[in-house]
Design a protein around this motif. Structure first.
Motif, PDB file in Angstrom:
ATOM      1  N   UNK A  83      75.643  39.951 -23.729  1.00 16.05           N
ATOM      2  CA  UNK A  83      76.676  39.201 -22.985  1.00 16.05           C
ATOM      3  C   UNK A  83      76.521  40.019 -21.325  1.00 16.05           C
ATOM      4  N   UNK A  84      75.986  39.776 -20.395  1.00 11.44           N
ATOM      5  CA  UNK A  84      75.904  40.676 -19.448  1.00 11.44           C
ATOM      6  C   UNK A  84      76.480  39.793 -18.313  1.00 11.44           C
ATOM      7  N   UNK A  85      78.499  40.780 -17.993  1.00 16.32           N
ATOM      8  CA  UNK A  85      79.429  40.179 -17.406  1.00 16.32           C
ATOM      9  C   UNK A  85      80.027  41.113 -15.910  1.00 16.32           C
ATOM     10  N   UNK A  86      79.769  39.740 -14.277  1.00 16.61           N
ATOM     11  CA  UNK A  86      80.126  40.825 -13.427  1.00 16.61           C
ATOM     12  C   UNK A  86      81.461  39.602 -13.275  1.00 16.61           C
ATOM     13  N   UNK A  87      82.551  40.191 -12.669  1.00 11.97           N
ATOM     14  CA  UNK A  87      83.870  39.969 -12.247  1.00 11.97           C
ATOM     15  C   UNK A  87      84.435  40.460 -11.162  1.00 11.97           C
ATOM     16  N   UNK A  88      85.401  40.087 -11.127  1.00  7.85           N
ATOM     17  CA  UNK A  88      86.580  40.478  -9.389  1.00  7.85           C
ATOM     18  C   UNK A  88      86.840  41.802  -9.664  1.00  7.85           C
ATOM     19  N   UNK A  89      87.249  42.494  -8.519  1.00  5.25           N
ATOM     20  CA  UNK A  89      87.992  44.091  -8.760  1.00  5.25           C
ATOM     21  C   UNK A  89      89.192  43.832  -9.414  1.00  5.25           C
ATOM     22  N   UNK A  90      90.121  43.046  -9.483  1.00  2.48           N
ATOM     23  CA  UNK A  90      91.110  43.255 -10.434  1.00  2.48           C
ATOM     24  C   UNK A  90      91.327  42.910 -11.769  1.00  2.48           C
ATOM     25  N   UNK A  91      90.099  42.836 -12.670  1.00  2.00           N
ATOM     26  CA  UNK A  91      89.882  42.212 -13.689  1.00  2.00           C
ATOM     27  C   UNK A  91      89.329  43.892 -14.197  1.00  2.00           C
ATOM     28  N   UNK A  92      87.897  44.046 -13.529  1.00  2.00           N
ATOM     29  CA  UNK A  92      87.288  45.241 -13.612  1.00  2.00           C
ATOM     30  C   UNK A  92      88.176  46.384 -13.540  1.00  2.00           C
ATOM     31  N   UNK A  93      89.375  46.455 -12.811  1.00  4.58           N
ATOM     32  CA  UNK A  93      89.866  47.631 -12.527  1.00  4.58           C
ATOM     33  C   UNK A  93      91.028  47.552 -13.680  1.00  4.58           C
ATOM     34  N   UNK A  94      91.521  46.507 -14.289  1.00  5.10           N
ATOM     35  CA  UNK A  94      92.290  45.994 -15.422  1.00  5.10           C
ATOM     36  C   UNK A  94      91.890  46.692 -16.834  1.00  5.10           C
ATOM     37  N   UNK A  95      90.199  46.407 -16.452  1.00  7.01           N
ATOM     38  CA  UNK A  95      89.606  46.622 -18.145  1.00  7.01           C
ATOM     39  C   UNK A  95      89.177  48.098 -18.308  1.00  7.01           C
ATOM     40  N   UNK A  96      88.993  48.100 -16.743  1.00 11.15           N
ATOM     41  CA  UNK A  96      88.943  50.414 -17.264  1.00 11.15           C
ATOM     42  C   UNK A  96      90.015  50.541 -17.566  1.00 11.15           C
ATOM     43  N   UNK A  97      91.203  50.623 -17.107  1.00  9.30           N
ATOM     44  CA  UNK A  97      92.448  50.878 -17.051  1.00  9.30           C
ATOM     45  C   UNK A  97      92.641  51.183 -18.663  1.00  9.30           C
ATOM     46  N   UNK A  98      92.476  49.484 -18.885  1.00 10.15           N
ATOM     47  CA  UNK A  98      92.258  49.753 -20.480  1.00 10.15           C
ATOM     48  C   UNK A  98      91.732  50.175 -21.601  1.00 10.15           C
ATOM     49  N   UNK A  99      90.433  50.610 -21.659  1.00  9.95           N
ATOM     50  CA  UNK A  99      90.019  51.430 -22.124  1.00  9.95           C
ATOM     51  C   UNK A  99      89.540  52.842 -21.467  1.00  9.95           C
ATOM     52  N   UNK A 100      90.372  52.724 -20.251  1.00  5.07           N
ATOM     53  CA  UNK A 100      90.485  54.441 -20.239  1.00  5.07           C
ATOM     54  C   UNK A 100      89.049  55.385 -19.811  1.00  5.07           C
ATOM     55  N   UNK A 101      87.679  54.177 -18.855  1.00  3.94           N
ATOM     56  CA  UNK A 101      86.694  54.659 -18.921  1.00  3.94           C
ATOM     57  C   UNK A 101      87.004  54.578 -16.703  1.00  3.94           C
ATOM     58  N   UNK A 102      87.111  55.823 -16.271  1.00  3.36           N
ATOM     59  CA  UNK A 102      87.159  56.086 -15.163  1.00  3.36           C
ATOM     60  C   UNK A 102      85.787  56.032 -13.998  1.00  3.36           C
ATOM     61  N   UNK A 103      86.382  55.537 -12.216  1.00  2.00           N
ATOM     62  CA  UNK A 103      84.635  56.175 -11.846  1.00  2.00           C
ATOM     63  C   UNK A 103      85.447  55.692 -10.906  1.00  2.00           C
ATOM     64  N   UNK A 104      83.972  56.247  -9.651  1.00  2.16           N
ATOM     65  CA  UNK A 104      84.412  56.634  -8.739  1.00  2.16           C
ATOM     66  C   UNK A 104      83.200  56.456  -7.642  1.00  2.16           C
ATOM     67  N   UNK A 105      83.382  55.997  -6.369  1.00  2.00           N
ATOM     68  CA  UNK A 105      82.426  55.617  -5.339  1.00  2.00           C
ATOM     69  C   UNK A 105      81.955  56.775  -5.108  1.00  2.00           C
ATOM     70  N   UNK A 106      81.192  57.492  -4.461  1.00  2.00           N
ATOM     71  CA  UNK A 106      80.724  58.665  -4.177  1.00  2.00           C
ATOM     72  C   UNK A 106      79.284  58.774  -2.812  1.00  2.00           C
ATOM     73  N   UNK A 107      79.673  58.497  -1.838  1.00  2.00           N
ATOM     74  CA  UNK A 107      79.503  58.428  -0.857  1.00  2.00           C
ATOM     75  C   UNK A 107      78.222  59.412  -0.376  1.00  2.00           C
ATOM     76  N   UNK A 108      78.466  60.443  -0.486  1.00  2.00           N
ATOM     77  CA  UNK A 108      77.067  60.473  -0.130  1.00  2.00           C
ATOM     78  C   UNK A 108      75.768  60.044  -1.061  1.00  2.00           C
ATOM     79  N   UNK A 109      76.576  60.674  -2.132  1.00  2.00           N
ATOM     80  CA  UNK A 109      75.105  60.125  -2.850  1.00  2.00           C
ATOM     81  C   UNK A 109      74.669  58.049  -3.404  1.00  2.00           C
ATOM     82  N   UNK A 110      75.682  57.745  -2.581  1.00  2.00           N
ATOM     83  CA  UNK A 110      75.608  56.349  -2.728  1.00  2.00           C
ATOM     84  C   UNK A 110      75.665  55.309  -3.998  1.00  2.00           C
ATOM     85  N   UNK A 111      76.518  55.838  -4.904  1.00  2.00           N
ATOM     86  CA  UNK A 111      76.455  55.602  -6.006  1.00  2.00           C
ATOM     87  C   UNK A 111      77.589  55.720  -7.143  1.00  2.00           C
ATOM     88  N   UNK A 112      77.914  55.367  -7.709  1.00  2.00           N
ATOM     89  CA  UNK A 112      79.373  55.456  -8.751  1.00  2.00           C
ATOM     90  C   UNK A 112      78.784  56.864  -9.359  1.00  2.00           C
TER      91      UNK A 112
END
Length: 283
Positions: free
Chosen positions: A153-182
């Motif tokens: 299953x391949x999912x997409x979603x709204x920022x609020x749910x993405x942020x909530x899920x990533x915090x619950x599982x401890x998955x950290x990420x950030x946008x790298x403006x220089x590299x133009x990728x996460x």
């Protein structure tokens, strides 16, 4: 005299270890390409394990058909979920992660959906179900087992749910403006049918037996221990080259400790035997 020899041997082992650490340290400094410390800009892009904690299974995401589906759907049959957080336009690490899992799935006897479901959630809120479907279709071709489509299953979603899920599982990420990728780490989270996080599988290469056994444990709600960190401990992911490089310092540090333990294990029996003989001679 024999006792002194034992002390000298251990000291020699310690000296060899210290020398290897010094060599590793000096080896790394000139190039400054392999760092032992996590760069400041990547500290947010790490995994914080939440073993034994539960995710909110009522959170909803759109699947590749555009249907809004709660995560609970994928554990409703009593089977566990393998969760990957990635994004479909990722130029590097996400592909390595998903490729590694696909290779493991291909080698498993049962098709996806029979023992567990694999759920991929995009961390990019701008991505759409159409892109998710394209990604799924491509991976289904590589997988080569159409019967497994119902378990992937391949999912997409709204920022609020993405942020909530990533915090619950401890998955950290950030946008790298220089590299133009996460910037993010590579790990799949094993989720039990009740939403409990039971294990983290790290890296870009996955052993099929380990994945399957982890899912079987999760089906019974058993929380595992993390061993894959020992492997990643020796590697460093360079987002600029999109490759993992060997961390010589860590290997030498670990090897040095093993040298000391081996020397002590070899010398200790002789040391004890000689000490006993000396004591008997005095008496």
């Amino acid at each position: 005299m024999k006792l002194s020899f034992g002390l000298i041997a251990i000291a020699l082992a310690a000296g060899l270890t210290t020398g290897s650490l010094a060599f590793a340290d000096n080896f790394e400094k000139p190039g400054a390409e392999i760092q032992n410390e996590i760069p400041a800009e990547l500290k947010e892009a790490t995994i914080t394990e939440h073993l034994g904690e539960k995710i909110d299974l009522d959170m909803k995401f759109k699947d590749e058909t555009g249907a809004l589906v709660p995560l609970r759907t994928y554990v409703a049959d009593g089977k566990p979920m393998l969760l990957s957080m990635a994004y479909y336009s990722c130029p590097s690490l996400c592909n390595f992660h998903l490729n590694g899992l696909t290779d493991a799935f291909v080698k498993m006897k049962e098709p996806l959906g029979e023992v567990f479901h694999h759920v991929v959630v995009s961390i990019e809120p701008k991505e759409t179900p159409d892109l998710a479907k394209i990604k799924k279709d491509n991976y289904m071709k590589a997988y080569g087992r159409p019967e497994g489509a119902q378990g992937w299953h391949w999912m997409t979603g709204e920022q609020a749910n993405i942020t909530a899920l990533s915090k619950q599982v401890g998955f950290g990420y950030r946008w790298d403006e220089e590299a133009k990728q996460y910037a993010h780490a590579s790990a799949a989270m094993v989720i039990a049918p009740d939403g409990k996080i039971t294990r983290y599988l790290y890296g870009i290469v996955f052993d099929p037996k380990t994945v399957r056994l982890s899912m079987v444990e999760a089906a019974h709600g058993e929380v595992g221990t993390t061993m894959d960190r020992l492997i990643l401990y020796c590697f460093h992911f360079d987002p600029k080259s999109s490759k993992y490089s060997l961390k010589l310092f860590n290997i030498m540090r670990g090897g040095g400790v093993l040298i000391i333990l081996a020397m002590i294990g070899f010398i200790a029996p002789f040391w004890i035997r000689n000490s006993r003989k000396a004591s008997q001679g005095e008496s």
